[in-house]
Design an enzyme around this catalytic site. Structure first.
Site, PDB file in Angstrom:
ATOM      1  N   HIS A   1       0.920  -0.936   0.190  1.00  9.36           N
ATOM      2  CA  HIS A   1      -0.051   0.000   0.072  1.00  9.36           C
ATOM      3  C   HIS A   1       0.989   1.292  -0.068  1.00  9.36           C
ATOM      4  O   HIS A   1       0.264   2.490  -0.246  1.00  9.36           O
ATOM      5  CB  HIS A   1      -0.972   0.194   1.219  1.00  9.36           C
ATOM      6  CG  HIS A   1      -0.456   0.438   2.656  1.00  9.36           C
ATOM      7  ND1 HIS A   1      -0.135  -0.767   3.426  1.00  9.36           N
ATOM      8  CD2 HIS A   1      -0.041   1.349   3.142  1.00  9.36           C
ATOM      9  CE1 HIS A   1       0.592  -0.036   4.590  1.00  9.36           C
ATOM     10  NE2 HIS A   1       0.412   1.190   4.445  1.00  9.36           N
TER      11      HIS A   1
ATOM     12  N   ASP B   1       0.173  -7.619   1.640  1.00 16.70           N
ATOM     13  CA  ASP B   1       0.486  -6.084   1.637  1.00 16.70           C
ATOM     14  C   ASP B   1       2.053  -6.144   1.660  1.00 16.70           C
ATOM     15  O   ASP B   1       2.677  -5.336   2.509  1.00 16.70           O
ATOM     16  CB  ASP B   1      -0.160  -5.673   2.686  1.00 16.70           C
ATOM     17  CG  ASP B   1       0.073  -3.933   2.929  1.00 16.70           C
ATOM     18  OD1 ASP B   1       0.278  -3.500   1.725  1.00 16.70           O
ATOM     19  OD2 ASP B   1       0.046  -3.334   4.085  1.00 16.70           O
TER      20      ASP B   1
ATOM     21  N   SER C   1       4.533   2.953   7.845  1.00 16.62           N
ATOM     22  CA  SER C   1       4.160   1.601   7.193  1.00 16.62           C
ATOM     23  C   SER C   1       5.354   1.055   6.141  1.00 16.62           C
ATOM     24  O   SER C   1       6.194   1.894   5.307  1.00 16.62           O
ATOM     25  CB  SER C   1       3.003   1.883   6.171  1.00 16.62           C
ATOM     26  OG  SER C   1       1.924   2.176   6.734  1.00 16.62           O
TER      27      SER C   1
ATOM     28  N   GLY D   1      -7.889 -25.830  -3.708  1.00 15.19           N
ATOM     29  CA  GLY D   1      -8.996 -26.122  -4.690  1.00 15.19           C
ATOM     30  C   GLY D   1     -10.353 -26.474  -3.789  1.00 15.19           C
ATOM     31  O   GLY D   1     -10.920 -27.461  -4.335  1.00 15.19           O
TER      32      GLY D   1
END
Length: 506
Positions: free
Chosen positions: A147, A177, A255, A311
């Site tokens: 981000h 992220d 961040s 799956g």
């Protein structure tokens, strides 16, 4: 040393010294009390009946403890700061603006009906942090959050010595992220030492390093408040990783920065905060570094992160549902559907199974299973423990690589049966105002494009029978759906008081 200046300094009022100060005070009080009982007091009294005393030996030990702690923090800061960078980005945001050829257009609209809103671009600046994790020749790789740089048109990396470099994106992954950028230089730049986040414990001392709100090379301290935190349901927070929770101050701009232990080893990548104000309230979260190590190599070699794929379509049973199916509050991930040709189908996992462990690691819920399978290396084989009809079974599954979300959505036609069902409890029957003789199993959700969806089944349908089997429980439903050598199923369902049949082909 001037003691008055020391005791009024910012250092002494720091959180750590307050803790140590309380301990020293308690020790001093205990020492004084014991001394008072053992011998007559030689201290002069003062108005108010208070006594003042000094214990030079104890005070010296306390100051030495504080000095040692301070020296340890100095060492961590010296080691870590050069390997944590500030990242400045520019995002280009496009917006449509109405076309107005005159002031009258504001009131009466454009005179030319064919005029279309024009699209303009705006440059939007952003700020974050990053960690220097690898160098190869002139290439210096920086790990950060997706981000921070994922949509950036321009990326600039600023080191602690003030030097700046233009960087380019190597790879990004919104599921965790994480992102990796690279810049080139001949300068000798120290890399961060990556630690082992698996050994972290609640209460461990940690420091957060980054550039909060643009304050370059900032260090804050705290403890590990919790480990294994999951993303908030329904939020945009990456869900293919768990998180370390810390009360070390983390703010906007942190961040992508480092969460380090007291040895200066990176144990996490600071990612997000929980806050009603947008600022730090002691609820910061970091991606464990062990969840990022493999991503670094994937970014460099493939430009993306590879995830394991089983799956299946999964959910978590409520306690009441688990007790009704197994007679106990079983934890695990419930299999609602299986993709044809998937690793799960090839290994013999069926709709209605509950996966309770993978490679001997107990599974708490569907989110936990998603994390475990996602972090398995495609092409490797894993041991799955499942519950089926109260029987414990083992299955060896060769994990394949997970496709992107669009490709998975396009595979919906191969998801069998493509629906989930739940038991109708007395509470649910009352809430939906269902008659007592309506049935016992209701469709919870239907996957778009799946066989159940194509056949016309809808959420809220009550399943009465499957072929010749009366359905009185969720277990009955999946036993009928999994009946061997049965390629066609006929459902008898009730919808809004009307009963009809629906056919599914496996």
């Amino acid at each position: 040393m001037n003691l008055k200046r020391f005791f009024t300094s910012r250092f002494f009022t720091s959180r750590i010294v307050q803790i140590v100060g309380v301990a020293i005070a308690a020790l001093g009080i205990g020492f004084f009390s014991a001394s008072a009982l053992a011998r007559p007091s030689t201290q002069a009294s003062v108005p108010g009946g208070l006594l003042y005393t000094q214990e030079p030996a104890q005070a010296g030990k306390g100051l030495q403890t504080i000095t040692n702690i301070q020296a340890a923090f100095h060492e961590v800061a010296r080691k870590v700061l050069p390997s944590v960078v500030e990242i400045n980005v520019v995002n280009v945001v496009k917006a449509r603006l109405p076309t107005m050829s005159s002031p009258f257009d504001f009131f009466f609209g454009p005179r030319n009906p064919n005029d279309q809103p024009k699209e303009r671009e705006f440059r939007q600046e952003g700020l974050g942090s990053g960690v220097l994790v690898k160098h190869a020749g002139q290439s210096i790789y920086v790990l950060t959050n997706n981000h921070v740089v994922g949509e950036a048109e321009e990326i600039n990396v600023r080191l602690t010595d003030g030097s700046s470099y233009k960087a380019t994106l190597v790879g990004k992954d919104p599921k965790k992220d994480l992102a990796l950028v690279v810049f080139k230089t001949d300068a000798k730049i120290p890399m961060a030492e990556l630690g082992d986040s698996d050994v972290l414990q609640v209460g461990d001392w940690v420091l957060a390093v980054g550039s909060p709100l643009g304050f370059h090379s900032t260090v804050t301290e705290g403890i590990v408040s919790a480990i294994g935190r999951e993303s908030l349901p329904g939020s945009e927070i990456a869900s293919f990783t768990d998180y370390i929770q810390t009360d070390a101050a983390i703010n906007q701009g942190n961040s992508g920065g480092a969460l380090v232990d007291i040895h200066g080893r990176v144990v996490g990548i600071n990612s997000w905060i929980a806050s009603t104000s947008g600022g730090n309230v002691g609820l910061g979260f970091a991606i464990p570094i062990n969840n990022a190590k493999s991503a670094i190599e994937d970014f460099i070699t493939k430009g993306k992160v590879s995830y394991g794929w089983l799956g299946i379509n999964i959910g978590t049973l409520s306690r009441q549902e688990a007790e009704s199916m197994y007679g106990d509050d079983v934890k695990g991930a419930f299999v609602y559907g299986v993709y044809h040709g998937s690793p799960a189908e090839q290994a013999g996992i069926l709709p209605g199974d509950t996966i309770v462990a993978v490679n001997s690691e107990r599974i708490d819920d569907s989110t936990h299973l998603l994390l475990i399978v996602g972090n398995l290396t495609p092409g490797t084989t894993a041991d799955f423990s499942i519950l089926r009809d109260k029987q414990h079974l083992s299955r060896k599954v060769r994990i394949s690589e997970r496709k992107n979300e669009q490709a998975l959505a396009d595979q919906a036609s191969s998801l069998w049966p493509g629906m989930s069902v739940v038991q109708i409890t007395p509470e649910l029957r009352s809430r939906l105002d269902l008659p007592r003789n309506t049935g016992s199993v209701i469709v919870g959700a239907v996957v778009k494009g799946s066989p159940a969806n194509v056949a016309g089944l809808q959420a809220g349908d009550i399943v009465r029978r499957v072929n010749d089997h009366r359905i009185a429980s969720v277990a009955d439903f999946y036993n009928a759906v999994n009946e061997p050598d049965c390629s066609e199923l006929m459902f008898r369902v009730t919808r809004q008081g009307s009963e009809f049949r629906v056919g599914l082909v496996r």
